[in-house]
Motif scaffolding. Structure first.
Motif, PDB file in Angstrom:
ATOM      1  N   UNK A  71       0.848  -1.198   0.000  1.00 59.74           N
ATOM      2  CA  UNK A  71       0.000   0.000   0.000  1.00 59.74           C
ATOM      3  C   UNK A  71       0.886   1.252   0.000  1.00 59.74           C
ATOM      4  N   UNK A  72       0.500   2.264  -0.761  1.00 57.75           N
ATOM      5  CA  UNK A  72       1.239   3.532  -0.683  1.00 57.75           C
ATOM      6  C   UNK A  72       0.788   4.319   0.559  1.00 57.75           C
ATOM      7  N   UNK A  73       1.745   4.890   1.259  1.00 54.63           N
ATOM      8  CA  UNK A  73       1.442   5.699   2.441  1.00 54.63           C
ATOM      9  C   UNK A  73       2.071   7.074   2.308  1.00 54.63           C
ATOM     10  N   UNK A  74       1.451   8.043   2.989  1.00 56.76           N
ATOM     11  CA  UNK A  74       1.978   9.402   3.063  1.00 56.76           C
ATOM     12  C   UNK A  74       2.748   9.630   4.358  1.00 56.76           C
ATOM     13  N   UNK A  75       2.437   8.830   5.391  1.00 60.21           N
ATOM     14  CA  UNK A  75       2.962   9.079   6.732  1.00 60.21           C
ATOM     15  C   UNK A  75       2.935   7.796   7.548  1.00 60.21           C
ATOM     16  N   UNK A  76       3.935   7.667   8.430  1.00 59.23           N
ATOM     17  CA  UNK A  76       3.989   6.567   9.390  1.00 59.23           C
ATOM     18  C   UNK A  76       3.897   7.162  10.795  1.00 59.23           C
ATOM     19  N   UNK A  77       3.013   6.604  11.600  1.00 60.81           N
ATOM     20  CA  UNK A  77       2.949   6.945  13.022  1.00 60.81           C
ATOM     21  C   UNK A  77       3.224   5.645  13.755  1.00 60.81           C
ATOM     22  N   UNK A  78       4.340   5.600  14.494  1.00 64.58           N
ATOM     23  CA  UNK A  78       4.727   4.343  15.132  1.00 64.58           C
ATOM     24  C   UNK A  78       5.095   4.505  16.597  1.00 64.58           C
ATOM     25  N   UNK A  79       4.679   3.519  17.356  1.00 66.58           N
ATOM     26  CA  UNK A  79       5.142   3.379  18.728  1.00 66.58           C
ATOM     27  C   UNK A  79       6.623   2.996  18.656  1.00 66.58           C
ATOM     28  N   UNK A  80       7.380   3.324  19.660  1.00 69.72           N
ATOM     29  CA  UNK A  80       8.796   2.978  19.671  1.00 69.72           C
ATOM     30  C   UNK A  80       9.004   1.557  20.182  1.00 69.72           C
ATOM     31  N   UNK A  81       8.279   1.165  21.206  1.00 63.25           N
ATOM     32  CA  UNK A  81       8.422  -0.182  21.751  1.00 63.25           C
ATOM     33  C   UNK A  81       7.488  -1.154  21.067  1.00 63.25           C
ATOM     34  N   UNK A  82       8.032  -1.973  20.161  1.00 63.23           N
ATOM     35  CA  UNK A  82       7.242  -2.968  19.437  1.00 63.23           C
ATOM     36  C   UNK A  82       7.716  -4.367  19.812  1.00 63.23           C
ATOM     37  N   UNK A  83       6.873  -5.377  19.664  1.00 67.28           N
ATOM     38  CA  UNK A  83       7.246  -6.720  20.123  1.00 67.28           C
ATOM     39  C   UNK A  83       8.425  -7.340  19.379  1.00 67.28           C
ATOM     40  N   UNK A  84       8.658  -6.923  18.136  1.00 65.48           N
ATOM     41  CA  UNK A  84       9.754  -7.526  17.367  1.00 65.48           C
ATOM     42  C   UNK A  84      10.871  -6.542  17.049  1.00 65.48           C
ATOM     43  N   UNK A  85      10.960  -5.475  17.827  1.00 66.90           N
ATOM     44  CA  UNK A  85      12.044  -4.509  17.637  1.00 66.90           C
ATOM     45  C   UNK A  85      11.616  -3.104  17.996  1.00 66.90           C
ATOM     46  N   UNK A  86      12.375  -2.160  17.508  1.00 69.60           N
ATOM     47  CA  UNK A  86      12.149  -0.754  17.824  1.00 69.60           C
ATOM     48  C   UNK A  86      11.458  -0.030  16.671  1.00 69.60           C
ATOM     49  N   UNK A  87      10.542   0.866  17.013  1.00 72.58           N
ATOM     50  CA  UNK A  87       9.919   1.711  16.002  1.00 72.58           C
ATOM     51  C   UNK A  87      10.947   2.559  15.274  1.00 72.58           C
ATOM     52  N   UNK A  88      12.059   2.867  15.936  1.00 77.66           N
ATOM     53  CA  UNK A  88      13.133   3.619  15.282  1.00 77.66           C
ATOM     54  C   UNK A  88      13.780   2.775  14.186  1.00 77.66           C
ATOM     55  N   UNK A  89      13.962   1.488  14.440  1.00 75.33           N
ATOM     56  CA  UNK A  89      14.489   0.586  13.410  1.00 75.33           C
ATOM     57  C   UNK A  89      13.522   0.508  12.229  1.00 75.33           C
ATOM     58  N   UNK A  90      12.238   0.382  12.534  1.00 75.17           N
ATOM     59  CA  UNK A  90      11.217   0.344  11.490  1.00 75.17           C
ATOM     60  C   UNK A  90      11.263   1.620  10.657  1.00 75.17           C
ATOM     61  N   UNK A  91      11.335   2.758  11.320  1.00 78.41           N
ATOM     62  CA  UNK A  91      11.329   4.037  10.608  1.00 78.41           C
ATOM     63  C   UNK A  91      12.545   4.165   9.708  1.00 78.41           C
TER      64      UNK A  91
END
Length: 120
Positions: free
Chosen positions: A47-67
């Motif tokens: 899916x195309x997205x314009x923006x990501x809003x993410x929690x930092x503490x995720x069960x499989x890693x960090x939201x910073x890593x995801x970003x």
């Protein structure tokens, strides 16, 4: 009038994800939700997205890593939502804004405007 945004919301706490999704949808944004890095990356690839809003503490890693991955792959702007204090958080990971829980509707809208102002 501003156009609705396509938002990827990444939050592992079910109740928080539901409330944030409903808030964003009340502004007519198209919201797709994920609870992990793996599911967020799968959504972003389909899916195309314009923006990501993410929690930092995720069960499989960090939201910073995801970003970092999403910025590299899709050049998406991001907003971090965290319970950590400002001194514990690095905005250089691709985030345009950081919100500390609990957040208000006004804080969320300001962060969205700051992050994607030129898309609106």
């Amino acid at each position: 009038m501003t156009r609705p945004l396509r938002i990827l919301l990444v939050e592992d706490h079910v109740d928080t994800q539901h409330v944030m999704s409903r808030l964003l949808q009340s502004f007519k944004h198209d919201v797709k939700s994920a609870a992990s890095i793996k599911s967020a990356l799968a959504l972003a690839s389909s899916h195309p997205f314009d923006l990501v809003i993410t929690d930092i503490g995720l069960p499989d890693g960090s939201g910073a890593e995801l970003m970092s991955q999403l910025r590299q792959m899709y050049n998406l702007p991001g907003i971090a939502v965290t319970g950590f204090s400002a001194e514990d958080f690095d905005l250089t990971r691709g985030f345009h804004a950081r919100l500390t829980k609990p957040i208000t509707l006004e804080q969320l809208e300001r962060a969205i405007s700051k992050s994607v102002g030129d898309l609106r």
